[in-house]
Design a protein around this motif. Sequence first.
Motif, PDB file in Angstrom:
ATOM      1  N   SER A  90       0.850  -1.185   0.000  1.00 36.10           N
ATOM      2  CA  SER A  90       0.000   0.000   0.000  1.00 36.10           C
ATOM      3  C   SER A  90       0.888   1.239   0.000  1.00 36.10           C
ATOM      4  O   SER A  90       1.917   1.255   0.684  1.00 36.10           O
ATOM      5  CB  SER A  90      -0.911   0.029   1.233  1.00 36.10           C
ATOM      6  OG  SER A  90      -1.658   1.236   1.286  1.00 36.10           O
ATOM      7  N   HIS A 123      -2.495  -9.048   2.227  1.00 33.06           N
ATOM      8  CA  HIS A 123      -2.883  -7.776   1.628  1.00 33.06           C
ATOM      9  C   HIS A 123      -3.688  -6.947   2.641  1.00 33.06           C
ATOM     10  O   HIS A 123      -4.291  -7.499   3.573  1.00 33.06           O
ATOM     11  CB  HIS A 123      -3.730  -8.024   0.381  1.00 33.06           C
ATOM     12  CG  HIS A 123      -3.015  -8.753  -0.712  1.00 33.06           C
ATOM     13  ND1 HIS A 123      -1.918  -8.235  -1.364  1.00 33.06           N
ATOM     14  CD2 HIS A 123      -3.246  -9.979  -1.277  1.00 33.06           C
ATOM     15  CE1 HIS A 123      -1.515  -9.089  -2.281  1.00 33.06           C
ATOM     16  NE2 HIS A 123      -2.288 -10.155  -2.245  1.00 33.06           N
ATOM     17  N   HIS A 135      -6.609  -5.667   2.442  1.00 31.22           N
ATOM     18  CA  HIS A 135      -8.013  -6.068   2.576  1.00 31.22           C
ATOM     19  C   HIS A 135      -8.161  -7.338   3.406  1.00 31.22           C
ATOM     20  O   HIS A 135      -9.272  -7.672   3.825  1.00 31.22           O
ATOM     21  CB  HIS A 135      -8.671  -6.243   1.202  1.00 31.22           C
ATOM     22  CG  HIS A 135      -8.199  -7.421   0.419  1.00 31.22           C
ATOM     23  ND1 HIS A 135      -7.116  -7.369  -0.434  1.00 31.22           N
ATOM     24  CD2 HIS A 135      -8.655  -8.698   0.337  1.00 31.22           C
ATOM     25  CE1 HIS A 135      -6.941  -8.546  -1.006  1.00 31.22           C
ATOM     26  NE2 HIS A 135      -7.861  -9.377  -0.553  1.00 31.22           N
ATOM     27  N   PHE A 163       0.542  -6.556  -6.404  1.00 29.48           N
ATOM     28  CA  PHE A 163      -0.649  -5.762  -6.140  1.00 29.48           C
ATOM     29  C   PHE A 163      -0.333  -4.709  -5.073  1.00 29.48           C
ATOM     30  O   PHE A 163       0.542  -4.889  -4.228  1.00 29.48           O
ATOM     31  CB  PHE A 163      -1.795  -6.640  -5.621  1.00 29.48           C
ATOM     32  CG  PHE A 163      -2.309  -7.645  -6.617  1.00 29.48           C
ATOM     33  CD1 PHE A 163      -3.371  -7.326  -7.450  1.00 29.48           C
ATOM     34  CD2 PHE A 163      -1.728  -8.903  -6.717  1.00 29.48           C
ATOM     35  CE1 PHE A 163      -3.851  -8.241  -8.371  1.00 29.48           C
ATOM     36  CE2 PHE A 163      -2.198  -9.825  -7.634  1.00 29.48           C
ATOM     37  CZ  PHE A 163      -3.267  -9.501  -8.463  1.00 29.48           C
ATOM     38  N   SER A 164      -1.119  -3.632  -5.111  1.00 31.39           N
ATOM     39  CA  SER A 164      -1.070  -2.623  -4.055  1.00 31.39           C
ATOM     40  C   SER A 164      -2.458  -2.016  -3.955  1.00 31.39           C
ATOM     41  O   SER A 164      -3.209  -1.994  -4.941  1.00 31.39           O
ATOM     42  CB  SER A 164      -0.029  -1.549  -4.380  1.00 31.39           C
ATOM     43  OG  SER A 164       0.138  -0.650  -3.303  1.00 31.39           O
ATOM     44  N   GLU A 165      -2.828  -1.521  -2.773  1.00 35.24           N
ATOM     45  CA  GLU A 165      -4.172  -0.977  -2.612  1.00 35.24           C
ATOM     46  C   GLU A 165      -4.194   0.168  -1.605  1.00 35.24           C
ATOM     47  O   GLU A 165      -3.308   0.274  -0.738  1.00 35.24           O
ATOM     48  CB  GLU A 165      -5.151  -2.068  -2.202  1.00 35.24           C
ATOM     49  CG  GLU A 165      -4.839  -2.748  -0.882  1.00 35.24           C
ATOM     50  CD  GLU A 165      -5.679  -4.010  -0.690  1.00 35.24           C
ATOM     51  OE1 GLU A 165      -6.757  -3.902  -0.059  1.00 35.24           O
ATOM     52  OE2 GLU A 165      -5.257  -5.092  -1.157  1.00 35.24           O
ATOM     53  N   CYS A 197      -7.328   2.420   0.514  1.00 30.62           N
ATOM     54  CA  CYS A 197      -8.740   2.682   0.792  1.00 30.62           C
ATOM     55  C   CYS A 197      -8.833   3.545   2.049  1.00 30.62           C
ATOM     56  O   CYS A 197      -8.269   3.178   3.079  1.00 30.62           O
ATOM     57  CB  CYS A 197      -9.505   1.369   1.002  1.00 30.62           C
ATOM     58  SG  CYS A 197      -9.335   0.194  -0.365  1.00 30.62           S
ATOM     59  N   ARG A 220      -7.135   0.034  -6.199  1.00 28.80           N
ATOM     60  CA  ARG A 220      -6.201  -1.089  -6.187  1.00 28.80           C
ATOM     61  C   ARG A 220      -5.440  -1.126  -7.505  1.00 28.80           C
ATOM     62  O   ARG A 220      -5.993  -0.813  -8.566  1.00 28.80           O
ATOM     63  CB  ARG A 220      -6.922  -2.416  -5.967  1.00 28.80           C
ATOM     64  CG  ARG A 220      -5.971  -3.535  -5.533  1.00 28.80           C
ATOM     65  CD  ARG A 220      -6.679  -4.842  -5.293  1.00 28.80           C
ATOM     66  NE  ARG A 220      -5.813  -5.767  -4.570  1.00 28.80           N
ATOM     67  CZ  ARG A 220      -5.870  -7.095  -4.696  1.00 28.80           C
ATOM     68  NH1 ARG A 220      -6.758  -7.655  -5.508  1.00 28.80           N
ATOM     69  NH2 ARG A 220      -5.052  -7.861  -4.002  1.00 28.80           N
ATOM     70  N   VAL A 252      -7.560  -7.587 -10.524  1.00 25.68           N
ATOM     71  CA  VAL A 252      -7.674  -6.674  -9.381  1.00 25.68           C
ATOM     72  C   VAL A 252      -8.861  -7.037  -8.502  1.00 25.68           C
ATOM     73  O   VAL A 252      -8.780  -7.018  -7.255  1.00 25.68           O
ATOM     74  CB  VAL A 252      -7.812  -5.225  -9.890  1.00 25.68           C
ATOM     75  CG1 VAL A 252      -8.408  -4.326  -8.813  1.00 25.68           C
ATOM     76  CG2 VAL A 252      -6.459  -4.670 -10.300  1.00 25.68           C
ATOM     77  N   TRP A 281     -11.220  -9.169  -4.096  1.00 28.00           N
ATOM     78  CA  TRP A 281     -11.217  -7.786  -3.574  1.00 28.00           C
ATOM     79  C   TRP A 281     -12.574  -7.175  -3.869  1.00 28.00           C
ATOM     80  O   TRP A 281     -12.878  -6.837  -5.008  1.00 28.00           O
ATOM     81  CB  TRP A 281     -10.102  -6.987  -4.249  1.00 28.00           C
ATOM     82  CG  TRP A 281      -9.801  -5.641  -3.641  1.00 28.00           C
ATOM     83  CD1 TRP A 281      -9.072  -5.396  -2.514  1.00 28.00           C
ATOM     84  CD2 TRP A 281     -10.193  -4.362  -4.158  1.00 28.00           C
ATOM     85  NE1 TRP A 281      -8.990  -4.037  -2.287  1.00 28.00           N
ATOM     86  CE2 TRP A 281      -9.669  -3.383  -3.282  1.00 28.00           C
ATOM     87  CE3 TRP A 281     -10.928  -3.945  -5.259  1.00 28.00           C
ATOM     88  CZ2 TRP A 281      -9.849  -2.016  -3.477  1.00 28.00           C
ATOM     89  CZ3 TRP A 281     -11.129  -2.582  -5.454  1.00 28.00           C
ATOM     90  CH2 TRP A 281     -10.588  -1.628  -4.575  1.00 28.00           C
TER      91      TRP A 281
END
Length: 509
Positions: free
Chosen positions: A56, A71, A73, A380-382, A384, A411, A460, A464
């Motif tokens: 993230s 991750h 999430h 991946f990166s996210e 929120c 994401r 993605v 998720w």
Amino acid sequence: MADAEARERRPNILHILSDQHTASVLGCYGDPIVATPNLDRLATEGALFRHLYVPSPLCTPSRMSLLTGLHPHETRVWTNEDALSPSIPTMAHALGAGGYRTHLAGRLHSIGPDQLLGYGSRSVGDHSPNHPGLPPADLGVLTGAAAPGLESLQKAGSGLSGYQVHDEVVTADAVGLLHRAGAAARLGLQTEPFALTVGYMLPHQPYVAPRELYERYYDTLPAPTRGWSDPPHPYLSSWRAATGLTAVTLEQVRRARAAYWALVERLDGMVGELLRVLEETGLAGDTVVVYTSDHGDSLGEHGLWWKQNFHEEAVTAPCIVRWPGVIPGGMRVENVVSGLDLTATILAIAGAPALPGGHGRDLLQLLDGDGADRWQDVAFSEMCFDPRRATASATGYSWPQRYLRDGVLQRMVRRGDWKLIHYHGDRPQLFNLREDPGELADRAQDPSLSGVVAELTASVLDGWDPERIRHEVLELGTGRRQLLSDWAELTQPEERLRWTLRSSHNRLD
């Protein structure tokens, strides 16, 4: 790799984790100006991973993912105000279960009653509160300069911040720990290997650095070279307006960049102190050294600063691993990797149990031809968060109503040459990083690439669920945080691991 006997031995582990160090500001990553001789030497003696993506582009979510191999999430740590559940095991738990003596010196950036998160012991601690609702540190004249807002650029220049003072204390503490470990090893008093994490705050803003280092870069650094992507994305336009970046002057950019490069140089000096102690104590040959950061900093590129976006400057971090006798020196790995992979690699090096549900892969397989051929270049990166509780309240600028109503749910996936950024409720961005490393041409609307967009979007969204996350971030998260904040404010619980940052630690020349 070489020396099977060296690999069979359980090495000590020195894990150095900085804050907000963008990979491009390192000599070994191609910066011709910054002075980073210690990290550069570490890279010549080990392996450098060119394309490591963080979980993230935000501090605590990234750090808790790096600790758990999950991750954001899955950890449900969305912001710096969210606490990691004590039921989730961490890398420190796994190392302890594998027979290592674990210790954390310095930054953890975790909020809540558990300030160890699996470490056997901890020293120094964070400058920020252990509990939500307790008073933040007093930055004195630099108040506001550590937040994502125009004030961080207005208060940039030469001087000193409490963040650097914290790291000087952390370095002194870690040096003492390593000296004691070396003495114990020489006397045969300690047979278990150690795993020491050294958590730094530099080069995170405030963009304030000692004058002698700051002046070295003020007249030599070029201006940012990467402008807006074409077409500009509406979210990034909103972010710039909400944080005051539309009012930044060229002089502010110049001062902030000079200070950042200077802070990286000072950080490199602290790393050098740790490496010298390893040599002096005879520990170097039996110690794996890992250097990385929780995310990067945009530093004015694309008209952006800090992190909180998915451009390369913010969402990648340096990654260097030195293992004497096992990893040949000077290796440069071009594969796409994740920070979660680095977590799994540390555990594999230690022969420690893997983290349950962890997504990481052992990076050492990339150092063998067959393993590299089988590697999937994907990460991946996210990010929120609820703008009502984040930047808008910190800076005084306003967000468009749609973000205040729906939240920020984003994401990213990097797969091969392609990077797709998914903005829930808005159009995506798509970049080909081989053809367009500066991320200037957004190709998401190219009809000939609709198949690529669809495939990456499905990747993605696999596992998720943005609507579930929206509910948690905007409703459940707000209620939990508010109750915990009210509790701490009224009961004033003891802060057992908090380093006292004083207003006098901060000055601006």
